[in-house]
Write a protein that holds these residues in place. Structure first.
Motif, PDB file in Angstrom:
ATOM      1  N   GLN A  76     111.494 152.412 -35.746  1.00  0.00           N
ATOM      2  CA  GLN A  76     111.161 152.079 -36.665  1.00  0.00           C
ATOM      3  C   GLN A  76     113.258 151.562 -37.580  1.00  0.00           C
ATOM      4  O   GLN A  76     113.422 151.108 -37.871  1.00  0.00           O
ATOM      5  CB  GLN A  76     110.560 151.748 -37.942  1.00  0.00           C
ATOM      6  CG  GLN A  76     110.560 150.700 -39.302  1.00  0.00           C
ATOM      7  CD  GLN A  76     109.366 150.987 -39.764  1.00  0.00           C
ATOM      8  OE1 GLN A  76     109.328 151.702 -40.849  1.00  0.00           O
ATOM      9  NE2 GLN A  76     108.157 151.141 -38.991  1.00  0.00           N
ATOM     10  N   GLY A 135     104.090 149.111 -38.335  1.00  0.00           N
ATOM     11  CA  GLY A 135     104.756 149.414 -38.690  1.00  0.00           C
ATOM     12  C   GLY A 135     104.232 150.517 -40.258  1.00  0.00           C
ATOM     13  O   GLY A 135     104.680 150.665 -40.547  1.00  0.00           O
ATOM     14  N   SER A 170     109.324 145.772 -36.642  1.00  0.00           N
ATOM     15  CA  SER A 170     108.367 145.834 -35.484  1.00  0.00           C
ATOM     16  C   SER A 170     108.925 145.309 -34.541  1.00  0.00           C
ATOM     17  O   SER A 170     108.285 145.424 -33.480  1.00  0.00           O
ATOM     18  CB  SER A 170     107.102 145.667 -36.007  1.00  0.00           C
ATOM     19  OG  SER A 170     106.512 146.180 -37.112  1.00  0.00           O
ATOM     20  N   PHE A 188     105.902 150.761 -32.737  1.00  0.00           N
ATOM     21  CA  PHE A 188     106.494 149.728 -34.061  1.00  0.00           C
ATOM     22  C   PHE A 188     107.150 150.227 -34.946  1.00  0.00           C
ATOM     23  O   PHE A 188     108.300 150.147 -35.655  1.00  0.00           O
ATOM     24  CB  PHE A 188     105.852 148.490 -34.340  1.00  0.00           C
ATOM     25  CG  PHE A 188     105.105 147.448 -33.834  1.00  0.00           C
ATOM     26  CD1 PHE A 188     105.921 147.722 -31.842  1.00  0.00           C
ATOM     27  CD2 PHE A 188     104.268 146.728 -34.008  1.00  0.00           C
ATOM     28  CE1 PHE A 188     104.963 146.589 -31.154  1.00  0.00           C
ATOM     29  CE2 PHE A 188     103.950 145.822 -33.315  1.00  0.00           C
ATOM     30  CZ  PHE A 188     104.097 145.740 -31.418  1.00  0.00           C
ATOM     31  N   GLY A 189     106.123 151.377 -35.638  1.00  0.00           N
ATOM     32  CA  GLY A 189     106.738 152.726 -36.345  1.00  0.00           C
ATOM     33  C   GLY A 189     107.432 153.565 -35.759  1.00  0.00           C
ATOM     34  O   GLY A 189     109.015 153.634 -36.249  1.00  0.00           O
TER      35      GLY A 189
END
Length: 367
Positions: A354, A111, A194, A350-351
């Motif tokens: 976010q 992330g 994340s 995960f990013g």
């Protein structure tokens, strides 16, 4: 042995906690002294220097300095590095713009690496032998970063109060029977963001929101401190379950402090799955090529070194992360963690999720 040239901070930095790095209270003084000893300042770290590699790292481990030295001796390439939190480094690179000397960015979360990519501060990595060494999942689809080590987010629990089947799946932490039993750090921490991002990907936003609401109701106290603090809280009887990355717990088991080892010994570590055989939440420490990198050949040599047996050992032996290369001996202490199987969720998720993850935490009142 050559002396690694570290970079003093002269650019405007925005103070922000990155999480996950070892305390760096003495790093700045050491780096400034090293730079002064060699007659160097940030201004002398020029992009395109012959045989030089400039690394911006969000890690703060003494073993990394030895790793740089080993690479220098092996390659003849001079390493210069700047250490700070990932968000600080990101803001520094934004301020530097096209004049940034950074060649490589090292960060401890997919992330966090995504934030550099999203800010336009990375570029696709050139092709290299490293691609044949690691699972495809550890190479970002646009080749913006590559995974160097694995890190698992799990739970440490008091076996006298909690049975293994109560922490077998992440959904178990939402059970009302665990009211007042969970300790965890702030939702703004990248590791929690994340984790929630993968929950949204695995379950959908509604179920992830329900989980966050229930975990908040089950918290023993307001989120505070780092992962080690959560394990210590379990040992002190303040709660019975701590959400933590595996390596914090492993390092506690090998601490030079009797009290810290005893705290770890009072708990057991478990890796909850996402249910239905979906695997567990495995994140990474990774490296990205800076957008304005000039020393790209040197950068690829360093990436390939980190994915060699020697590089992997130097990267993970102190941190207690998990190697990404097969047949590399795991660091001492990792034999205490249970077997696991990674989920197949793309790490760039995960990013990408976010912001949604933070919104869910905010709505749940998870500060």
């Amino acid at each position: 042995m050559k002396t690694i040239a570290s970079v003093s901070f002269t650019a405007l930095l925005v103070a922000c906690s990155d999480g996950g790095a070892a305390p760096a209270s003495n790093d700045q003084g050491t780096q400034s002294e090293t730079a002064q000893k060699n007659g160097e300042t940030a201004a002398t770290v020029e992009a395109g220097s012959n045989g030089t590699l400039n690394i911006y790292s969000a890690r703060h481990y003494d073993s990394d300095k030895l790793m740089y030295e080993a690479f220098e001796e092996q390659s003849g390439i001079r390493v210069r590095f700047r250490e700070a939190g990932a968000n600080q480094l990101l803001e520094t690179m934004r301020a530097e713009g096209e004049n940034s000397p950074a060649d490589l960015i090292i960060a401890s979360d997919a992330g966090a690496l995504w934030r550099f990519k999203d800010a336009g501060l990375t570029q696709p990595l050139p092709e290299g032998e490293f691609e044949q060494l690691i699972p495809e999942r550890l190479v970002e689809p646009d080749r913006q970063w590559v995974g160097l080590a694995r890190r698992i987010r799990g739970v440490a629990y008091d076996p006298e109060r909690i049975s293994p089947d109560q922490v077998d799946e992440w959904q178990d932490l939402a059970d009302p029977s665990l009211e007042g039993e969970i300790c965890v750090r702030s939702s703004t921490n990248i590791y929690n963001l994340s984790l929630m991002a993968e929950m949204v990907e695995q379950w959908g936003a509604e179920e992830a929101q329900n989980w966050a609401n229930a975990v908040v109701a089950n918290m023993a106290r307001t989120p505070q401190g780092g992962d080690t603090d959560q394990v210590e809280a379990v040992a002190a009887g303040l709660c019975s379950i701590a959400i933590t990355n595996h390596y914090y717990w492993v390092r506690m088991t090998q601490s030079g402090s009797d009290a810290t080892r005893e705290a770890a010994a009072a708990t057991q570590i478990a890796f909850p799955s996402f249910g239905d055989g979906e695997g567990i939440h495995v994140n990474i420490t990774g490296v990205a090529m800076a957008a304005n990198a000039q020393n790209t050949d040197e950068a690829i040599q360093f990436v390939e070194y980190l994915l060699s047996s020697d590089g992997q050992h130097r990267l993970v032996d102190e941190t207690k992360e998990i190697p990404v290369i097969e047949d590399v001996t795991w660091p001492q202490g990792l034999d205490a963690i249970p077997e696991f199987e990674d989920s197949d969720t793309p790490l760039d998720t995960f990013g990408e999720r976010q912001s949604e993850a933070q919104r869910i935490y905010d709505e749940a009142g998870w500060n």
